[in-house]
Motif scaffolding. Structure first.
Motif, short mmCIF file in Angstrom:
data_model
loop_
_atom_site.label_atom_id
_atom_site.label_comp_id
_atom_site.label_asym_id
_atom_site.label_seq_id
_atom_site.Cartn_x
_atom_site.Cartn_y
_atom_site.Cartn_z
N GLU A 255 -73.60 81.74 2.20
CA GLU A 255 -74.57 82.33 2.37
C GLU A 255 -75.13 81.87 3.35
O GLU A 255 -75.82 81.86 4.49
N HIS A 256 -74.84 80.29 3.56
CA HIS A 256 -76.17 79.96 4.37
C HIS A 256 -75.48 79.56 6.22
O HIS A 256 -75.92 79.38 7.45
N ALA A 257 -73.52 80.11 5.80
CA ALA A 257 -73.31 79.38 6.95
C ALA A 257 -72.49 80.85 7.55
O ALA A 257 -72.05 80.87 9.08
N ARG A 258 -72.72 81.92 6.53
CA ARG A 258 -71.96 83.08 7.51
C ARG A 258 -72.08 83.40 8.65
O ARG A 258 -71.63 84.55 8.94
N SER A 259 -73.60 83.78 9.20
CA SER A 259 -73.92 83.84 10.64
C SER A 259 -73.92 82.78 11.79
O SER A 259 -74.53 83.58 12.98
N PHE A 260 -73.38 81.76 11.70
CA PHE A 260 -73.11 81.49 12.39
C PHE A 260 -71.80 81.03 12.92
O PHE A 260 -70.95 81.52 11.85
N GLU A 261 -71.48 80.83 14.04
CA GLU A 261 -70.02 80.92 14.15
C GLU A 261 -69.29 80.06 14.30
O GLU A 261 -68.08 79.50 13.85
N TYR A 262 -70.00 78.31 13.61
CA TYR A 262 -69.12 77.53 12.92
C TYR A 262 -70.49 76.97 11.68
O TYR A 262 -71.03 76.97 12.11
N PRO A 263 -69.90 76.61 10.74
CA PRO A 263 -67.69 76.75 10.74
C PRO A 263 -67.01 77.94 10.61
O PRO A 263 -68.07 78.62 10.10
N GLU A 264 -66.25 77.74 10.94
CA GLU A 264 -65.57 79.54 10.86
C GLU A 264 -65.24 79.68 9.40
O GLU A 264 -65.03 80.65 8.83
N ARG A 265 -64.85 78.36 8.88
CA ARG A 265 -64.54 78.29 7.29
C ARG A 265 -65.02 77.17 6.16
O ARG A 265 -65.15 76.19 6.57
N LEU A 266 -65.13 77.79 5.21
CA LEU A 266 -65.68 76.97 4.05
C LEU A 266 -64.67 76.80 3.30
O LEU A 266 -63.66 77.36 2.61
#
Length: 277
Positions: A255-266
Motif C-alpha cells: 500500500e505504501h509503494a503502489r503510487s510510486f514509480e519505484y520500487p517496481e516490485r515488492l
C-alpha cells in the motif's frame, strides 16, 4: 551458540546450487548467502545468535550452524552491531573456508579486539580486510562497490553494490533513507535492493531494564522513500522478522509503494527462501 533448528540443509543447498544467473538465500535478520553462476559464494551479515534476552529476543529459527558452511569466498559485514559482526556466527565460516572477512574499520575492531576471533577460532589476521567508501573489490565473478549509507545508530556503516554480468544487487545494511541514494541510482542500475524494515516498539534499556521506545530500522514510509530514491526494480525488505517488539508486516508495504514509480516490485521473502536475480 545455539544449535541450528534446521540441520545442515541450508548450507548444503547453497553449496550444491547451480544458478543460471545469481541466487540469493535469505538467512533472516539482514543476512544473505549469494551465489553466482560460476560458483562464487558471498555471505553478507550472516547471524545465527539469539540476541541478548530479555532485551533482544530472536523471533525466528536458527537456520544453520556455521561449522556446516563449506562454500564461501568472502564474508561481508555492513556495520559493527552484534547481529552483523558476530564471532560465533562468522568466524567458523572463515575457519572452514579460508574466506576473507571484509568490513569497515569499526567492524574489524569488534572481530580483532572485542571478540578476538584469531584467538578463539582458527582464523588468521590476514583474512581480515578493511573496506572504505569508494572501494571497488573483485571477488570471483562479482565486482563489489563499497558505498556510503545512513545509519545513525552505527558508528561506521557501509553498503555494498554487487555487480554481476547478469544484474546488480544493493545491500544497504540497516540504512535509513540517505542523501547518497539518488547518486547511486544514477551510477548503478540496481535490479534488487535489500533494505531493513521494522516497527517502532519498546525494548528494555541496557542498564535499567525499563522499556524504552525504540526505532532501529526504516518504517513503512522511509523504506519506500529509500527504494524510490534508489530507483529499485525489486525491493526486498529485511530485519522485520527478527527482534521481539520490532517485528513488522512487510506485506503492508504494498500500500505504501503502489503510487510510486519505484520500487517496481515488492518481493517479500521469509527466512530460508531462495530468490533469483
Amino acid at each position: 551458540m545455539t544449535s541450528s533448528d534446521w540441520g545442515d540443509w541450508l548450507p548444503r543447498a547453497v553449496a550444491e546450487a547451480d544458478p543460471e544467473t545469481v541466487s540469493l538465500w535469505y538467512l533472516g535478520c539482514n543476512g544473505f548467502a549469494i551465489k553466482g553462476r560460476d560458483g562464487t559464494v558471498l555471505w553478507i551479515d550472516p547471524y545465527v545468535g539469539t540476541g541478548d534476552p530479555p532485551r533482544t529476543v530472536r523471533m525466528i529459527p536458527v537456520p544453520f550452524d556455521p561449522v556446516d558452511v563449506d562454500a564461501a569466498d568472502a564474508v561481508f559485514a555492513t556495520h559493527e552491531h552484534t547481529d552483523h559482526v558476530h564471532g560465533p556466527s562468522q568466524a567458523p565460516i572463515l575457519a572452514n573456508t579460508d574466506a576473507e572477512f571484509l568490513a569497515p574499520d569499526d567492524s574489524l575492531s569488534v572481530a580483532r579486539d572485542e571478540e578476538s576471533w584469531t584467538d578463539e577460532w582458527d582464523v588468521d589476521d590476514e583474512q581480515f580486510s578493511e573496506v572504505r567508501e569508494g572501494d571497488e573489490l573483485r571477488v570471483g565473478e562479482f565486482t563489489v562497490h563499497v558505498v556510503e549509507t545512513h545509519d545513525a545508530d552505527a558508528t561506521h556503516p557501509v553498503g555494498y553494490v554487487i555487480d554481476h554480468p547478469t544484474g546488480t544487487i544493493f545491500h544497504a545494511g540497516d540504512s535509513k533513507p540517505s542523501p547518497t541514494f539518488p547518486a547511486l541510482a544514477d551510477e548503478y542500475d540496481i535490479d534488487l535492493g535489500i533494505l531493513a524494515f521494522g516497527s517502532i516498539g519498546t525494548v528494555p534499556d541496557k542498564e535499567t531494564g525499563e522499556p524504552v521506545r525504540t526505532k532501529w530500522y526504516s518504517d513503512e514510509n522511509e523504506i519506500v522513500e529509500a527504494a524510490s530514491a534508489l530507483d529499485l526494480d525489486r525491493l526486498v525488505p529485511t530485519h522485520w522478522d527478527m527482534w521481539k517488539g520490532l517485528t513488522a508486516d512487510p506485506t503492508a508495504l504494498h500500500e505504501h509503494a503502489r503510487s510510486f514509480e519505484y520500487p517496481e516490485r515488492l518481493e517479500v521473502v521469509e527466512i530460508g527462501d531462495r530468490i533469483e536475480l
